[in-house]
Motif scaffolding. Structure first.
Motif, PDB file in Angstrom:
ATOM      1  N   GLY A   1       0.798  -1.223   0.000  1.00 42.61           N
ATOM      2  CA  GLY A   1       0.000   0.000   0.000  1.00 42.61           C
ATOM      3  C   GLY A   1       0.824   1.263   0.000  1.00 42.61           C
ATOM      4  N   CYS A   2       2.114   1.133   0.244  1.00 45.99           N
ATOM      5  CA  CYS A   2       3.004   2.301   0.229  1.00 45.99           C
ATOM      6  C   CYS A   2       3.659   2.451  -1.140  1.00 45.99           C
ATOM      7  CB  CYS A   2       4.110   2.164   1.275  1.00 45.99           C
ATOM      8  SG  CYS A   2       3.585   2.392   2.964  1.00 45.99           S
TER       9      CYS A   2
ATOM     10  N   GLY B   1       9.552  20.775   6.671  1.00 45.93           N
ATOM     11  CA  GLY B   1       8.444  21.630   7.093  1.00 45.93           C
ATOM     12  C   GLY B   1       7.098  20.954   6.917  1.00 45.93           C
ATOM     13  N   LEU B   2       6.866  20.366   5.732  1.00 37.05           N
ATOM     14  CA  LEU B   2       5.610  19.654   5.501  1.00 37.05           C
ATOM     15  C   LEU B   2       5.483  18.450   6.428  1.00 37.05           C
ATOM     16  CD1 LEU B   2       4.854  19.567   1.667  1.00 37.05           C
ATOM     17  CD2 LEU B   2       3.727  20.869   3.456  1.00 37.05           C
ATOM     18  N   ALA B   3       6.601  17.806   6.703  1.00 36.69           N
ATOM     19  CA  ALA B   3       6.569  16.693   7.656  1.00 36.69           C
ATOM     20  C   ALA B   3       6.132  17.184   9.031  1.00 36.69           C
ATOM     21  CB  ALA B   3       7.947  16.037   7.736  1.00 36.69           C
ATOM     22  N   ALA B   4       6.657  18.345   9.457  1.00 31.60           N
ATOM     23  CA  ALA B   4       6.306  18.892  10.770  1.00 31.60           C
ATOM     24  C   ALA B   4       4.834  19.268  10.849  1.00 31.60           C
ATOM     25  CB  ALA B   4       7.183  20.106  11.076  1.00 31.60           C
ATOM     26  N   VAL B   5       4.314  19.826   9.765  1.00 34.06           N
ATOM     27  CA  VAL B   5       2.897  20.196   9.713  1.00 34.06           C
ATOM     28  C   VAL B   5       2.024  18.961   9.917  1.00 34.06           C
ATOM     29  CG1 VAL B   5       1.098  20.891   8.094  1.00 34.06           C
ATOM     30  CG2 VAL B   5       3.153  22.294   8.334  1.00 34.06           C
ATOM     31  N   GLN B   6       2.338  17.891   9.197  1.00 37.71           N
ATOM     32  CA  GLN B   6       1.517  16.686   9.274  1.00 37.71           C
ATOM     33  C   GLN B   6       1.645  15.976  10.618  1.00 37.71           C
ATOM     34  OE1 GLN B   6       1.109  14.202   5.612  1.00 37.71           O
ATOM     35  NE2 GLN B   6       2.761  15.493   4.844  1.00 37.71           N
ATOM     36  N   ILE B   7       2.863  15.834  11.100  1.00 40.28           N
ATOM     37  CA  ILE B   7       3.062  15.140  12.371  1.00 40.28           C
ATOM     38  C   ILE B   7       2.504  15.965  13.521  1.00 40.28           C
ATOM     39  CG2 ILE B   7       4.832  14.276  13.976  1.00 40.28           C
ATOM     40  CD1 ILE B   7       6.465  13.472  11.485  1.00 40.28           C
ATOM     41  N   GLY B   8       2.605  17.291  13.409  1.00 41.63           N
ATOM     42  CA  GLY B   8       2.003  18.161  14.414  1.00 41.63           C
ATOM     43  C   GLY B   8       0.511  17.948  14.532  1.00 41.63           C
ATOM     44  N   LYS B   9      -0.172  17.807  13.386  1.00 40.64           N
ATOM     45  CA  LYS B   9      -1.611  17.566  13.399  1.00 40.64           C
ATOM     46  C   LYS B   9      -1.941  16.190  13.965  1.00 40.64           C
ATOM     47  CE  LYS B   9      -4.303  19.960  12.339  1.00 40.64           C
ATOM     48  NZ  LYS B   9      -4.959  21.017  13.170  1.00 40.64           N
TER      49      LYS B   9
ATOM     50  N   LEU C   1       6.402   4.444   8.580  1.00 42.54           N
ATOM     51  CA  LEU C   1       5.963   3.579   7.489  1.00 42.54           C
ATOM     52  C   LEU C   1       4.542   3.071   7.727  1.00 42.54           C
ATOM     53  CD1 LEU C   1       9.296   1.647   6.870  1.00 42.54           C
ATOM     54  CD2 LEU C   1       8.078   3.006   5.156  1.00 42.54           C
ATOM     55  N   SER C   2       4.215   2.811   8.980  1.00 42.93           N
ATOM     56  CA  SER C   2       2.851   2.413   9.324  1.00 42.93           C
ATOM     57  C   SER C   2       1.869   3.544   9.036  1.00 42.93           C
ATOM     58  CB  SER C   2       2.775   2.017  10.802  1.00 42.93           C
ATOM     59  OG  SER C   2       1.441   1.836  11.222  1.00 42.93           O
ATOM     60  N   TRP C   3       2.246   4.761   9.408  1.00 51.98           N
ATOM     61  CA  TRP C   3       1.391   5.925   9.135  1.00 51.98           C
ATOM     62  C   TRP C   3       1.199   6.122   7.635  1.00 51.98           C
ATOM     63  CZ3 TRP C   3       3.633  10.224  12.877  1.00 51.98           C
ATOM     64  CH2 TRP C   3       3.278   9.905  14.192  1.00 51.98           C
ATOM     65  N   LEU C   4       2.286   5.942   6.868  1.00 50.10           N
ATOM     66  CA  LEU C   4       2.210   6.108   5.418  1.00 50.10           C
ATOM     67  C   LEU C   4       1.270   5.072   4.805  1.00 50.10           C
ATOM     68  CD1 LEU C   4       3.315   7.653   2.928  1.00 50.10           C
ATOM     69  CD2 LEU C   4       5.149   5.950   2.815  1.00 50.10           C
TER      70      LEU C   4
ATOM     71  N   ILE D   1      -0.155  10.056   6.855  1.00 49.90           N
ATOM     72  CA  ILE D   1       0.727  11.062   6.276  1.00 49.90           C
ATOM     73  C   ILE D   1       0.790  10.836   4.770  1.00 49.90           C
ATOM     74  CG2 ILE D   1       2.157  11.491   8.304  1.00 49.90           C
ATOM     75  CD1 ILE D   1       4.225   9.564   7.196  1.00 49.90           C
ATOM     76  N   THR D   2       1.008  11.901   4.038  1.00 46.29           N
ATOM     77  CA  THR D   2       1.178  11.818   2.591  1.00 46.29           C
ATOM     78  C   THR D   2       2.461  12.546   2.220  1.00 46.29           C
ATOM     79  OG1 THR D   2      -0.135  13.833   2.258  1.00 46.29           O
ATOM     80  CG2 THR D   2      -1.294  11.716   2.138  1.00 46.29           C
ATOM     81  N   ILE D   3       3.136  12.040   1.202  1.00 46.62           N
ATOM     82  CA  ILE D   3       4.385  12.642   0.743  1.00 46.62           C
ATOM     83  C   ILE D   3       4.106  13.419  -0.528  1.00 46.62           C
ATOM     84  CG2 ILE D   3       6.805  12.253   0.213  1.00 46.62           C
ATOM     85  CD1 ILE D   3       6.053  11.111   2.906  1.00 46.62           C
ATOM     86  N   ASN D   4       4.349  14.717  -0.490  1.00 43.06           N
ATOM     87  CA  ASN D   4       4.176  15.514  -1.696  1.00 43.06           C
ATOM     88  C   ASN D   4       5.503  15.570  -2.462  1.00 43.06           C
ATOM     89  OD1 ASN D   4       2.372  17.413  -3.267  1.00 43.06           O
ATOM     90  ND2 ASN D   4       4.167  18.715  -2.944  1.00 43.06           N
ATOM     91  N   ILE D   5       5.520  14.910  -3.618  1.00 37.75           N
ATOM     92  CA  ILE D   5       6.711  14.934  -4.471  1.00 37.75           C
ATOM     93  C   ILE D   5       6.601  16.161  -5.376  1.00 37.75           C
ATOM     94  CG2 ILE D   5       8.116  13.685  -6.139  1.00 37.75           C
ATOM     95  CD1 ILE D   5       7.864  12.300  -3.402  1.00 37.75           C
ATOM     96  N   SER D   6       7.420  17.153  -5.101  1.00 34.61           N
ATOM     97  CA  SER D   6       7.371  18.391  -5.875  1.00 34.61           C
ATOM     98  C   SER D   6       7.796  18.152  -7.318  1.00 34.61           C
ATOM     99  CB  SER D   6       8.272  19.447  -5.218  1.00 34.61           C
ATOM    100  OG  SER D   6       8.120  20.699  -5.817  1.00 34.61           O
ATOM    101  N   ARG D   7       8.924  17.448  -7.495  1.00 34.61           N
ATOM    102  CA  ARG D   7       9.403  17.088  -8.829  1.00 34.61           C
ATOM    103  C   ARG D   7      10.276  15.846  -8.724  1.00 34.61           C
ATOM    104  NH1 ARG D   7      10.234  22.681  -8.787  1.00 34.61           N
ATOM    105  NH2 ARG D   7       8.987  23.866 -10.276  1.00 34.61           N
TER     106      ARG D   7
END
Length: 348
Positions: free
Chosen positions: A122-123, A164-172, A297-300, A305-311
């Motif tokens: 699923g990952c 930064g995006l990781a901190a936003v998600q984990i903070g929530k 990895l469990s959260w993913l 959590i979601t990973i935003n791939i910019s490019r």
């Protein structure tokens, strides 16, 4: 195999092999690494992440120095291609991810089985390559070091970048009220879509007045945890928002300026200052690292959590990725991805 080699310290934004003096060169006949022990595993790399640390390493500005020439790199994912006779945790064909000091900007890498993590069903494999450094750093910082609690106020600087995006998600996930600082409309709108409680666009307004106004509307006194991968002037301003007993997480200095934190004020306000060099946990407290990555990895896998791939770039385009890092054009992560593995065959 193909590998991106740093042959001399210099500017990683210059195209590889564009002159004899470039820092980076593409080796098309780099040796495929052999298994080095009975418990070693060779991984065919699917994707590898580009981090600000890699940008600094090639310039010789990182805290760790590597003897030249070296293949840069850090976190990666791939498929097990070969295993030593005493390997018990993995088999050929298993999907894995991990991190390394160097060596991932190449088609193969050899590691010990204890340093690999299975990627759950699923990952996405490319997303898994983006996980260890950015999300691992942030998870250890917020969960292990700061012990972020529900209801606390978390201020994230550089919130649209990888950590930064990781901190936003984990903070929530931790139940905090998350205040994000970023620059530009595109980044601000993206952060809002991530469920951030409040976003400051520093291209249009000052951090202090903006955050204070938000906190007042929520009847909150101040910031409990400052997550700082930026440094410089922004750190100095953000300290004026901190509560008594607040915690400062020093993650990095993307601004290029190391801030001075007045310890007399830290004393009076009972602040705790955490320096976090995440990679050093591998040698000093590896169990923290292992537990952290397994939970991530469990959260993913569960979609927490979601990973935003910019490019995503090819190996030959690595300089373009480093340009994006230099010019702060990223929302989330930058990746190098390799071609169809069927075209890459090891004879070892």
């Amino acid at each position: 195999m193909e590998a991106l080699v740093c042959r001399k310290l210099g500017d990683p934004t210059t195209p590889p092999d564009s002159s004899e003096s470039t820092a980076l060169t593409i080796s098309k006949s780099h040796p495929i690494p052999a298994l080095t022990s009975p418990t070693s595993i060779r991984v065919r790399i699917k994707s590898t992440s580009l981090n600000y640390a890699n940008y600094l390493q090639i310039q010789g500005k990182y805290q760790e120095k590597f003897p030249l020439p070296f293949v840069p790199g850090s976190d990666y994912s791939g498929v097990v291609e070969s295993v030593g006779p005493n390997v018990t945790k993995f088999k050929v064909g298993d999907r894995v991810c991990s991190l390394a000091n160097t060596g991932t900007f190449a088609q193969y890498i050899v590691v010990d089985e204890k340093d690999l993590y299975g990627v759950p069903d699923g990952c996405d494999l490319v997303a898994a390559a983006a996980l260890p450094v950015a999300y691992g750093t942030t998870h250890v910082a917020l969960v292990h070091r700061a012990n972020l609690k529900p209801g606390q106020v978390l201020l994230v600087l550089g919130a649209a970048g990888g950590v930064g995006l990781a901190a936003v998600q984990i903070g929530k996930i931790c139940g905090a009220t998350v205040v994000a600082v970023a620059r530009g409309t595109e980044k601000v709108e993206f952060l809002k879509s991530m469920g951030v409680d409040y976003v400051v666009d520093v291209s249009k307004e000052g951090v202090i007045d903006s955050v204070r106004a938000f906190l007042k509307t929520k009847k909150l006194k101040g910031v409990d945890v400052l997550y700082d991968p930026v440094g410089g002037k922004l750190t100095k301003e953000s300290m004026k928002l901190l509560n008594w007993g607040a915690q400062i997480l020093v993650i990095g200095f993307a601004s290029g300026e190391v801030p001075l934190i007045p310890v007399n004020i830290a004393l009076v306000k009972n602040w705790t200052i955490h320096g976090l060099y995440w990679g050093s946990y591998k040698w000093n407290n590896p169990s923290i690292l292992e537990d952290s990555l397994k939970e991530l990895l469990s959260w993913l896998a569960r979609g927490l959590i979601t990973i935003n791939i910019s490019r995503s770039y090819k190996l030959q385009q690595a300089n373009l990725a480093f340009l994006d890092i230099r010019d702060r054009k990223i929302i989330g992560k930058l990746m190098i991805t390799f071609d169809d593995p069927k075209t890459i065959t090891s004879k070892l």
